[in-house]
Design a protein around this motif. Structure first.
Motif, PDB file in Angstrom:
ATOM      1  N   LEU A  96      12.126   5.244  15.575  1.00  0.00           N
ATOM      2  CA  LEU A  96      11.357   4.023  15.338  1.00  0.00           C
ATOM      3  C   LEU A  96      10.417   4.157  14.141  1.00  0.00           C
ATOM      4  N   MET A  97       9.798   5.315  14.015  1.00  0.00           N
ATOM      5  CA  MET A  97       8.768   5.477  12.989  1.00  0.00           C
ATOM      6  C   MET A  97       9.301   5.938  11.635  1.00  0.00           C
ATOM      7  N   SER A  98      10.526   6.401  11.570  1.00  0.00           N
ATOM      8  CA  SER A  98      11.050   6.966  10.321  1.00  0.00           C
ATOM      9  C   SER A  98      11.140   5.945   9.197  1.00  0.00           C
ATOM     10  N   GLN A  99      11.261   4.704   9.537  1.00  0.00           N
ATOM     11  CA  GLN A  99      11.372   3.671   8.512  1.00  0.00           C
ATOM     12  C   GLN A  99      10.104   2.826   8.402  1.00  0.00           C
ATOM     13  N   CYS A 100       9.016   3.302   8.989  1.00  0.00           N
ATOM     14  CA  CYS A 100       7.780   2.541   8.986  1.00  0.00           C
ATOM     15  C   CYS A 100       7.371   2.187   7.561  1.00  0.00           C
ATOM     16  N   CYS A 101       7.219   0.906   7.329  1.00  0.00           N
ATOM     17  CA  CYS A 101       6.730   0.364   6.052  1.00  0.00           C
ATOM     18  C   CYS A 101       7.661   0.661   4.871  1.00  0.00           C
ATOM     19  N   ALA A 102       8.927   1.005   5.139  1.00  0.00           N
ATOM     20  CA  ALA A 102       9.858   1.380   4.076  1.00  0.00           C
ATOM     21  C   ALA A 102      10.097   0.261   3.065  1.00  0.00           C
ATOM     22  N   ASP A 103       9.940  -0.967   3.483  1.00  0.00           N
ATOM     23  CA  ASP A 103      10.193  -2.093   2.580  1.00  0.00           C
ATOM     24  C   ASP A 103       8.933  -2.568   1.853  1.00  0.00           C
ATOM     25  N   ARG A 104       7.848  -1.908   2.061  1.00  0.00           N
ATOM     26  CA  ARG A 104       6.616  -2.260   1.355  1.00  0.00           C
ATOM     27  C   ARG A 104       6.645  -1.678  -0.049  1.00  0.00           C
ATOM     28  N   GLU A 105       5.880  -2.272  -0.901  1.00  0.00           N
ATOM     29  CA  GLU A 105       5.769  -1.759  -2.258  1.00  0.00           C
ATOM     30  C   GLU A 105       5.248  -0.328  -2.256  1.00  0.00           C
ATOM     31  N   LYS A 111       4.368  10.995   8.255  1.00  0.00           N
ATOM     32  CA  LYS A 111       3.823  12.193   8.906  1.00  0.00           C
ATOM     33  C   LYS A 111       2.388  11.895   9.316  1.00  0.00           C
ATOM     34  N   GLY A 112       2.003  12.356  10.484  1.00  0.00           N
ATOM     35  CA  GLY A 112       0.637  12.151  10.934  1.00  0.00           C
ATOM     36  C   GLY A 112       0.460  10.790  11.566  1.00  0.00           C
ATOM     37  N   PRO A 113      -0.798  10.478  11.922  1.00  0.00           N
ATOM     38  CA  PRO A 113      -1.062   9.224  12.623  1.00  0.00           C
ATOM     39  C   PRO A 113      -0.857   8.010  11.744  1.00  0.00           C
ATOM     40  N   HIS A 114      -0.413   6.945  12.365  1.00  0.00           N
ATOM     41  CA  HIS A 114      -0.249   5.687  11.667  1.00  0.00           C
ATOM     42  C   HIS A 114      -1.442   4.803  11.995  1.00  0.00           C
TER      43      HIS A 114
END
Length: 117
Positions: A96-105, A111-114
């Motif tokens: 779930l977290m591996s693509q976090c915010c991948a489409d943002r500029e 890694k670490g806390p979000h």
């Protein structure tokens, strides 16, 4: 076409594992087993702690075991249940977290806390 993720899991495997967690009672059962650690709990103790007993608990354990998240082992007259795949549980979170915010500029660091609010 089978989609293989960078960690070696397939998208179908991830979907199947998430489906196994698609019950509030199964999530509670898994949480109790994770809390108990690798030694696990007897089926009776697991039922008491989770509030899920009898054939319902047996049914949920069968689904969680098929997903590779737990195991059951007979020790004498007791059945011991344990969360066996901490790596699998971490892989679900990582998926779930591996693509976090991948489409943002400017993608966030995975890694670490979000800190999204």
């Amino acid at each position: 076409m089978k989609t293989i993720l960078p960690d070696g899991h397939s998208l179908a495997e991830m979907a199947s594992t998430f489906a196994a967690l698609g019950s509030e009672q199964r999530l509670v059962v898994l949480q109790m087993l994770v809390r108990a650690g690798p030694e696990g709990l007897s089926i009776g103790e697991l039922g008491q702690r989770s509030g899920v007993t009898g054939s319902t608990l047996t049914h949920h354990m069968k689904i969680l075991a098929a997903a590779g998240l737990v195991r059951q082992e007979r020790q004498g007259r007791s059945i011991i249940c344990a969360a066996v795949s901490y790596e699998e549980i971490e892989a679900l979170s990582g998926f779930l977290m591996s693509q976090c915010c991948a489409d943002r500029e400017t993608p966030c660091h995975t890694k670490g806390p979000h800190e999204h609010g």
